[in-house]
Design a protein around this motif. Structure first.
Motif, mmCIF file in Angstrom:
data_model
loop_
_atom_site.group_PDB
_atom_site.id
_atom_site.type_symbol
_atom_site.label_atom_id
_atom_site.label_comp_id
_atom_site.label_asym_id
_atom_site.label_seq_id
_atom_site.Cartn_x
_atom_site.Cartn_y
_atom_site.Cartn_z
ATOM 1 N N ILE A 52 0.840 -1.199 0.000
ATOM 2 C CA ILE A 52 0.000 0.000 0.000
ATOM 3 C C ILE A 52 0.880 1.256 0.000
ATOM 4 C CG2 ILE A 52 -1.671 1.316 1.357
ATOM 5 C CD1 ILE A 52 -2.834 -1.468 2.195
ATOM 6 N N ASN A 53 1.907 1.272 0.848
ATOM 7 C CA ASN A 53 2.821 2.422 0.887
ATOM 8 C C ASN A 53 3.576 2.585 -0.429
ATOM 9 O OD1 ASN A 53 2.109 3.149 3.475
ATOM 10 N ND2 ASN A 53 3.779 2.022 4.423
ATOM 11 N N ASN A 54 4.029 1.473 -1.013
ATOM 12 C CA ASN A 54 4.739 1.546 -2.299
ATOM 13 C C ASN A 54 3.837 2.065 -3.405
ATOM 14 O OD1 ASN A 54 7.127 0.670 -1.187
ATOM 15 N ND2 ASN A 54 6.847 -1.465 -1.797
ATOM 16 N N LEU A 55 2.571 1.670 -3.385
ATOM 17 C CA LEU A 55 1.633 2.168 -4.395
ATOM 18 C C LEU A 55 1.404 3.665 -4.220
ATOM 19 C CD1 LEU A 55 -0.219 1.752 -6.770
ATOM 20 C CD2 LEU A 55 -1.992 0.954 -5.190
ATOM 21 N N GLN A 56 1.276 4.117 -2.985
ATOM 22 C CA GLN A 56 1.121 5.560 -2.732
ATOM 23 C C GLN A 56 2.319 6.332 -3.295
ATOM 24 O OE1 GLN A 56 0.596 5.318 1.578
ATOM 25 N NE2 GLN A 56 -1.290 6.490 1.353
ATOM 26 N N LYS A 57 3.505 5.865 -3.013
ATOM 27 C CA LYS A 57 4.717 6.529 -3.492
ATOM 28 C C LYS A 57 4.784 6.533 -5.020
ATOM 29 C CE LYS A 57 7.381 5.345 0.609
ATOM 30 N NZ LYS A 57 8.434 4.485 1.170
ATOM 31 N N ALA A 58 4.422 5.409 -5.637
ATOM 32 C CA ALA A 58 4.463 5.316 -7.101
ATOM 33 C C ALA A 58 3.464 6.269 -7.739
ATOM 34 C CB ALA A 58 4.183 3.878 -7.539
ATOM 35 N N ILE A 59 2.286 6.417 -7.128
ATOM 36 C CA ILE A 59 1.288 7.349 -7.662
ATOM 37 C C ILE A 59 1.795 8.782 -7.535
ATOM 38 C CG2 ILE A 59 -1.019 8.319 -7.281
ATOM 39 C CD1 ILE A 59 -1.921 5.450 -6.530
ATOM 40 N N LEU A 60 2.356 9.118 -6.383
ATOM 41 C CA LEU A 60 2.864 10.475 -6.170
ATOM 42 C C LEU A 60 4.005 10.816 -7.127
ATOM 43 C CD1 LEU A 60 2.765 10.682 -2.279
ATOM 44 C CD2 LEU A 60 1.358 11.987 -3.892
ATOM 45 N N LYS A 61 4.836 9.839 -7.451
ATOM 46 C CA LYS A 61 5.963 10.063 -8.361
ATOM 47 C C LYS A 61 5.586 9.818 -9.819
ATOM 48 C CE LYS A 61 9.460 9.038 -4.924
ATOM 49 N NZ LYS A 61 10.559 8.155 -4.528
ATOM 50 N N ASN A 62 4.294 9.529 -10.050
ATOM 51 C CA ASN A 62 3.781 9.293 -11.402
ATOM 52 C C ASN A 62 4.510 8.140 -12.089
ATOM 53 O OD1 ASN A 62 1.847 9.877 -13.290
ATOM 54 N ND2 ASN A 62 3.077 11.437 -14.321
ATOM 55 N N ARG A 63 4.803 7.078 -11.321
ATOM 56 C CA ARG A 63 5.537 5.934 -11.858
ATOM 57 C C ARG A 63 4.664 4.706 -12.051
ATOM 58 N NH1 ARG A 63 10.497 5.923 -7.882
ATOM 59 N NH2 ARG A 63 9.560 3.913 -7.497
ATOM 60 N N VAL A 64 3.371 4.852 -11.944
ATOM 61 C CA VAL A 64 2.474 3.725 -12.129
ATOM 62 C C VAL A 64 1.318 4.165 -13.023
ATOM 63 C CG1 VAL A 64 1.079 4.188 -10.065
ATOM 64 C CG2 VAL A 64 1.214 1.883 -10.931
ATOM 65 N N THR A 65 0.910 3.276 -13.902
ATOM 66 C CA THR A 65 -0.227 3.547 -14.770
ATOM 67 C C THR A 65 -1.435 2.830 -14.209
ATOM 68 O OG1 THR A 65 1.214 3.694 -16.693
ATOM 69 C CG2 THR A 65 -1.126 3.363 -17.111
ATOM 70 N N LEU A 66 -2.417 3.607 -13.775
ATOM 71 C CA LEU A 66 -3.644 3.024 -13.252
ATOM 72 C C LEU A 66 -4.574 2.725 -14.419
ATOM 73 C CD1 LEU A 66 -4.220 5.421 -10.229
ATOM 74 C CD2 LEU A 66 -3.147 3.168 -10.216
ATOM 75 N N LYS A 67 -5.163 1.546 -14.411
ATOM 76 C CA LYS A 67 -6.048 1.146 -15.500
ATOM 77 C C LYS A 67 -7.480 1.600 -15.251
ATOM 78 C CE LYS A 67 -2.931 -1.529 -17.512
ATOM 79 N NZ LYS A 67 -2.484 -1.536 -18.832
ATOM 80 N N ILE A 68 -7.661 2.435 -14.220
ATOM 81 C CA ILE A 68 -8.991 2.958 -13.933
ATOM 82 C C ILE A 68 -8.952 4.475 -14.015
ATOM 83 C CG2 ILE A 68 -9.714 1.003 -12.515
ATOM 84 C CD1 ILE A 68 -9.090 2.598 -10.018
ATOM 85 N N ASN A 69 -10.073 5.068 -14.388
ATOM 86 C CA ASN A 69 -10.191 6.514 -14.508
ATOM 87 C C ASN A 69 -10.668 7.048 -13.153
ATOM 88 O OD1 ASN A 69 -10.327 9.079 -15.438
ATOM 89 N ND2 ASN A 69 -12.078 8.753 -16.780
ATOM 90 N N VAL A 70 -9.708 7.478 -12.331
ATOM 91 C CA VAL A 70 -10.016 7.853 -10.952
ATOM 92 C C VAL A 70 -9.278 9.132 -10.584
ATOM 93 C CG1 VAL A 70 -8.175 6.436 -9.980
ATOM 94 C CG2 VAL A 70 -10.169 6.926 -8.592
ATOM 95 N N ASP A 71 -9.890 9.917 -9.712
ATOM 96 C CA ASP A 71 -9.263 11.107 -9.172
ATOM 97 C C ASP A 71 -8.099 10.683 -8.277
ATOM 98 O OD1 ASP A 71 -9.208 14.002 -8.429
ATOM 99 O OD2 ASP A 71 -9.732 13.169 -6.458
ATOM 100 N N LEU A 72 -6.914 11.191 -8.549
ATOM 101 C CA LEU A 72 -5.720 10.759 -7.813
ATOM 102 C C LEU A 72 -5.790 11.090 -6.326
ATOM 103 C CD1 LEU A 72 -2.810 11.420 -10.309
ATOM 104 C CD2 LEU A 72 -4.008 9.301 -9.812
ATOM 105 N N ASP A 73 -6.367 12.236 -5.974
ATOM 106 C CA ASP A 73 -6.487 12.578 -4.554
ATOM 107 C C ASP A 73 -7.357 11.567 -3.820
ATOM 108 O OD1 ASP A 73 -4.854 14.815 -4.743
ATOM 109 O OD2 ASP A 73 -6.526 16.163 -5.170
ATOM 110 N N SER A 74 -8.428 11.110 -4.473
ATOM 111 C CA SER A 74 -9.319 10.160 -3.807
ATOM 112 C C SER A 74 -8.653 8.794 -3.638
ATOM 113 C CB SER A 74 -10.651 10.026 -4.547
ATOM 114 O OG SER A 74 -10.503 9.324 -5.755
ATOM 115 N N ILE A 75 -7.867 8.360 -4.600
ATOM 116 C CA ILE A 75 -7.197 7.062 -4.446
ATOM 117 C C ILE A 75 -6.101 7.149 -3.384
ATOM 118 C CG2 ILE A 75 -5.437 7.233 -6.258
ATOM 119 C CD1 ILE A 75 -6.162 4.266 -6.888
ATOM 120 N N LEU A 76 -5.414 8.277 -3.302
ATOM 121 C CA LEU A 76 -4.404 8.440 -2.255
ATOM 122 C C LEU A 76 -5.051 8.442 -0.877
ATOM 123 C CD1 LEU A 76 -2.074 11.076 -3.948
ATOM 124 C CD2 LEU A 76 -1.536 8.678 -3.453
#
Length: 89
Positions: A52-76
């Motif tokens: 979970i922590n690694n996914l948060q970091k990857a989203i913040l650093k824009n290093r992961v491609t999410l296959k869902i259309n979601v607001d980034l603040d809400s997923i964080l």
């Protein structure tokens, strides 16, 4: 046959029920699909604070491609709540 899924953070493959599934609602807010039956594209993450922590970091650093259309603040926010919940258990 039990469906196999892959963690978006660590790429581990496991049974579907061994993951937390996150989907986007109609307003593009991230929600946890506790029953894993919402008819929508979702992402899977291990029930592990490290993933979970690694996914948060990857989203913040824009290093992961999410296959869902979601607001980034809400997923964080959902991931933060999940991390706190898992830490308590």
């Amino acid at each position: 046959m039990i469906p196999i899924r892959c963690c978006i953070a660590c790429k581990t493959r496991k049974n579907k029920e061994d993951f937390i599934r996150i989907v986007a609602d109609k307003e593009k807010n991230a929600i946890i699909d506790t029953n894993q039956n919402i008819n929508s594209r979702g992402i899977y993450v291990c029930k592990d604070k490290k993933c979970i922590n690694n996914l948060q970091k990857a989203i913040l650093k824009n290093r992961v491609t999410l296959k869902i259309n979601v607001d980034l603040d809400s997923i964080l926010e959902v991931l933060k709540e999940l991390g706190e919940e898992i830490w308590e258990n």
